[in-house]
Design a protein around this motif. Structure first.
Motif, mmCIF file in Angstrom:
data_model
loop_
_atom_site.group_PDB
_atom_site.id
_atom_site.type_symbol
_atom_site.label_atom_id
_atom_site.label_comp_id
_atom_site.label_asym_id
_atom_site.label_seq_id
_atom_site.Cartn_x
_atom_site.Cartn_y
_atom_site.Cartn_z
ATOM 1 N N SER A 274 1.123 -1.479 0.332
ATOM 2 C CA SER A 274 -0.057 0.506 0.104
ATOM 3 C C SER A 274 1.005 1.720 -0.448
ATOM 4 C CB SER A 274 -0.864 0.094 1.103
ATOM 5 O OG SER A 274 -1.371 1.228 1.633
ATOM 6 N N ARG A 275 0.597 2.367 -1.346
ATOM 7 C CA ARG A 275 0.735 3.511 -0.779
ATOM 8 C C ARG A 275 1.008 4.265 0.656
ATOM 9 N NH1 ARG A 275 2.430 5.134 -5.146
ATOM 10 N NH2 ARG A 275 1.723 4.269 -7.320
ATOM 11 N N ASP A 276 0.638 3.684 1.522
ATOM 12 C CA ASP A 276 0.278 3.821 3.169
ATOM 13 C C ASP A 276 1.903 3.620 4.003
ATOM 14 O OD1 ASP A 276 -1.352 6.098 2.375
ATOM 15 O OD2 ASP A 276 -2.580 3.957 2.857
ATOM 16 N N VAL A 277 2.412 2.460 3.797
ATOM 17 C CA VAL A 277 3.283 1.730 4.448
ATOM 18 C C VAL A 277 4.614 2.430 4.097
ATOM 19 C CG1 VAL A 277 4.408 -0.828 4.465
ATOM 20 C CG2 VAL A 277 2.373 -0.835 3.682
ATOM 21 N N THR A 278 5.591 2.531 4.788
ATOM 22 C CA THR A 278 6.410 3.175 5.021
ATOM 23 C C THR A 278 7.295 2.017 6.283
ATOM 24 O OG1 THR A 278 5.919 3.681 7.654
ATOM 25 C CG2 THR A 278 4.968 5.070 6.099
ATOM 26 N N GLU A 279 9.116 2.959 5.998
ATOM 27 C CA GLU A 279 10.376 1.814 5.996
ATOM 28 C C GLU A 279 10.243 1.393 7.636
ATOM 29 O OE1 GLU A 279 13.174 3.850 4.993
ATOM 30 O OE2 GLU A 279 12.914 3.284 2.984
ATOM 31 N N ALA A 280 9.659 2.585 8.526
ATOM 32 C CA ALA A 280 9.307 2.269 9.726
ATOM 33 C C ALA A 280 8.144 0.741 9.901
ATOM 34 C CB ALA A 280 9.179 3.521 10.342
ATOM 35 N N LEU A 281 7.076 0.915 9.387
ATOM 36 C CA LEU A 281 5.811 -0.222 9.932
ATOM 37 C C LEU A 281 6.671 -1.266 9.347
ATOM 38 C CD1 LEU A 281 3.314 -0.793 10.569
ATOM 39 C CD2 LEU A 281 2.961 -0.435 7.809
ATOM 40 N N ILE A 282 7.643 -0.946 8.181
ATOM 41 C CA ILE A 282 8.408 -3.048 7.693
ATOM 42 C C ILE A 282 8.843 -3.119 8.685
ATOM 43 C CG2 ILE A 282 9.079 -3.541 5.775
ATOM 44 C CD1 ILE A 282 6.829 -3.368 5.037
ATOM 45 N N LEU A 283 9.228 -2.563 9.631
ATOM 46 C CA LEU A 283 11.218 -2.562 10.398
ATOM 47 C C LEU A 283 10.080 -3.344 11.838
ATOM 48 C CD1 LEU A 283 13.341 -0.040 10.065
ATOM 49 C CD2 LEU A 283 13.460 -2.456 8.915
ATOM 50 N N GLU A 284 8.598 -2.398 12.360
ATOM 51 C CA GLU A 284 8.747 -2.694 13.069
ATOM 52 C C GLU A 284 7.694 -4.434 13.201
ATOM 53 O OE1 GLU A 284 4.914 -0.940 15.749
ATOM 54 O OE2 GLU A 284 5.352 -0.048 14.661
ATOM 55 N N LEU A 285 7.305 -4.293 11.836
ATOM 56 C CA LEU A 285 6.272 -5.851 11.178
ATOM 57 C C LEU A 285 7.628 -6.851 11.293
ATOM 58 C CD1 LEU A 285 3.694 -4.397 9.382
ATOM 59 C CD2 LEU A 285 3.301 -5.233 11.341
ATOM 60 N N PHE A 286 8.115 -6.704 10.332
ATOM 61 C CA PHE A 286 9.712 -7.903 10.332
ATOM 62 C C PHE A 286 9.750 -7.812 11.323
ATOM 63 C CE2 PHE A 286 9.228 -8.280 5.287
ATOM 64 C CZ PHE A 286 7.684 -7.944 5.379
ATOM 65 N N GLY A 287 10.767 -6.872 11.948
ATOM 66 C CA GLY A 287 11.507 -7.312 13.594
ATOM 67 C C GLY A 287 11.177 -7.860 14.112
ATOM 68 N N GLN A 288 9.960 -7.956 14.024
ATOM 69 C CA GLN A 288 9.253 -9.536 15.433
ATOM 70 C C GLN A 288 9.674 -10.797 15.012
ATOM 71 O OE1 GLN A 288 4.553 -8.737 15.650
ATOM 72 N NE2 GLN A 288 5.243 -6.607 15.347
ATOM 73 N N ILE A 289 9.882 -10.630 13.801
ATOM 74 C CA ILE A 289 10.739 -11.871 13.243
ATOM 75 C C ILE A 289 12.057 -11.933 13.734
ATOM 76 C CG2 ILE A 289 10.115 -14.076 11.542
ATOM 77 C CD1 ILE A 289 8.180 -12.389 10.075
ATOM 78 N N GLY A 290 13.107 -11.340 13.449
ATOM 79 C CA GLY A 290 14.263 -11.304 13.948
ATOM 80 C C GLY A 290 14.221 -10.035 13.565
ATOM 81 N N PRO A 291 15.660 -9.525 13.989
ATOM 82 C CA PRO A 291 16.709 -8.428 13.266
ATOM 83 C C PRO A 291 16.594 -7.811 12.114
ATOM 84 C CG PRO A 291 17.267 -9.797 15.556
ATOM 85 C CD PRO A 291 16.731 -10.674 14.573
ATOM 86 N N CYS A 292 16.317 -6.493 11.855
ATOM 87 C CA CYS A 292 16.459 -6.042 10.840
ATOM 88 C C CYS A 292 17.633 -5.306 10.565
ATOM 89 C CB CYS A 292 15.439 -5.977 9.986
ATOM 90 S SG CYS A 292 14.109 -7.258 10.358
#
Length: 274
Positions: free
Chosen positions: A15-33
């Motif tokens: 989505s155009r509303d997705v930001t880098e910060a949001l991706i890092l927050e979501l994916f970072g729950q699985i492992g350090p990005c």
């Protein structure tokens, strides 16, 4: 070995509303990005990004967990930024160990775990049949260090892995072309010399010297008197074949020099095959 594995993911259909910060927050729950780079297409296409992890296992887990999930109402696509095979390094100069007599259930991960204590592994695989996808009963482990490979061969030969005792040896590779002097100095072994150098437990026979007309049927008729035949591999264009069974009684001695279908005398010898 993790340094050789891919750690960067492609994340698309965002989505155009997705930001880098949001991706890092979501994916970072699985492992350090390590990083996230958002790519916005000015032509109007959906944005996408690249996410790099510190560890390959976290990137792998993220593909399984996040591919097809919805982020801000859109189903995202998560995959390797580049396929793992494209990042595979040249291991031709490394030290390769053949691992045989594997149980059908043994996987690449199993032999990797079994050989990992001996040193850093550069490559590892169980060979599978292309048609069935099932294991062929052997595999290869490659080490960066020759001493590690030698130690693994000595220590792992005869060890139990799954339901069988495995055998280990140096993996055979196509030899470099010999020089004229080397060729002239090479001694041609006699049949008896080859047999004396073969393992007493060997039950595979090499049959060569057949120029034309070599078929599986001919080989089966020739060797069946010596015991039950388990497998026959015929290479007509090269004039040789391999015959295996559970324990022939000197089959090579019995047919060595035999004339098949008006061919030159066929030579045989005990020969290990993988």
């Amino acid at each position: 070995m993790d340094d050789d594995q891919p750690k960067t993911l492609y994340v698309g259909n965002l989505s155009r509303d997705v930001t880098e910060a949001l991706i890092l927050e979501l994916f970072g729950q699985i492992g350090p990005c390590k990083s996230c780079k958002m790519i916005v297409d000015t032509a109007g296409h959906d944005p996408y990004c690249f996410v790099e992890f510190y560890e390959h296992r976290h990137a792998t887990a993220t593909i399984a967990a996040m591919n097809g999930r919805k982020i801000l109402g859109k189903e995202v696509k998560v995959n390797w930024a580049t396929t793992p095979t494209s990042q595979k390094k040249d291991t031709s100069s490394h030290f390769h160990v053949f691992v045989g007599d594997l149980s059908p259930e043994i996987t690449t991960d199993d032999i990797k775990a079994a050989f990992a204590p001996f040193g850093k592994i550069s490559d590892c695989r169980v060979v599978k049949d292309m048609a069935t996808g099932k294991s062929k009963g052997y595999g290869f482990v490659s080490f960066f260090n020759k001493w590690d490979a030698e130690n693994a061969i000595q220590q792992m030969g005869g060890q139990w892995l799954g339901g069988r005792q495995i055998r280990t040896n140096w993996a055979t590779r196509k030899p470099a072309p010999k020089t004229t002097n080397e060729t002239n100095n090479t001694k041609q072994l006699s049949f008896d010399e080859v047999v004396s150098q073969s393992s007493p437990s060997n039950c595979t026979v090499y049959c060569g010297g057949v120029t034309t007309g070599l078929t599986e049927q001919i080989m089966r008729q020739t060797f069946s008197p010596f015991g039950q035949i388990m497998e026959i591999r015929v290479f007509p264009e090269k004039g040789y074949s391999f015959v295996s069974n559970g324990g022939m009684v000197e089959p090579g001695q019995g047919v060595n020099g035999t004339v098949l279908t008006n061919q030159a005398g066929m030579s045989t010898a005990g020969y290990h095959t993988h």
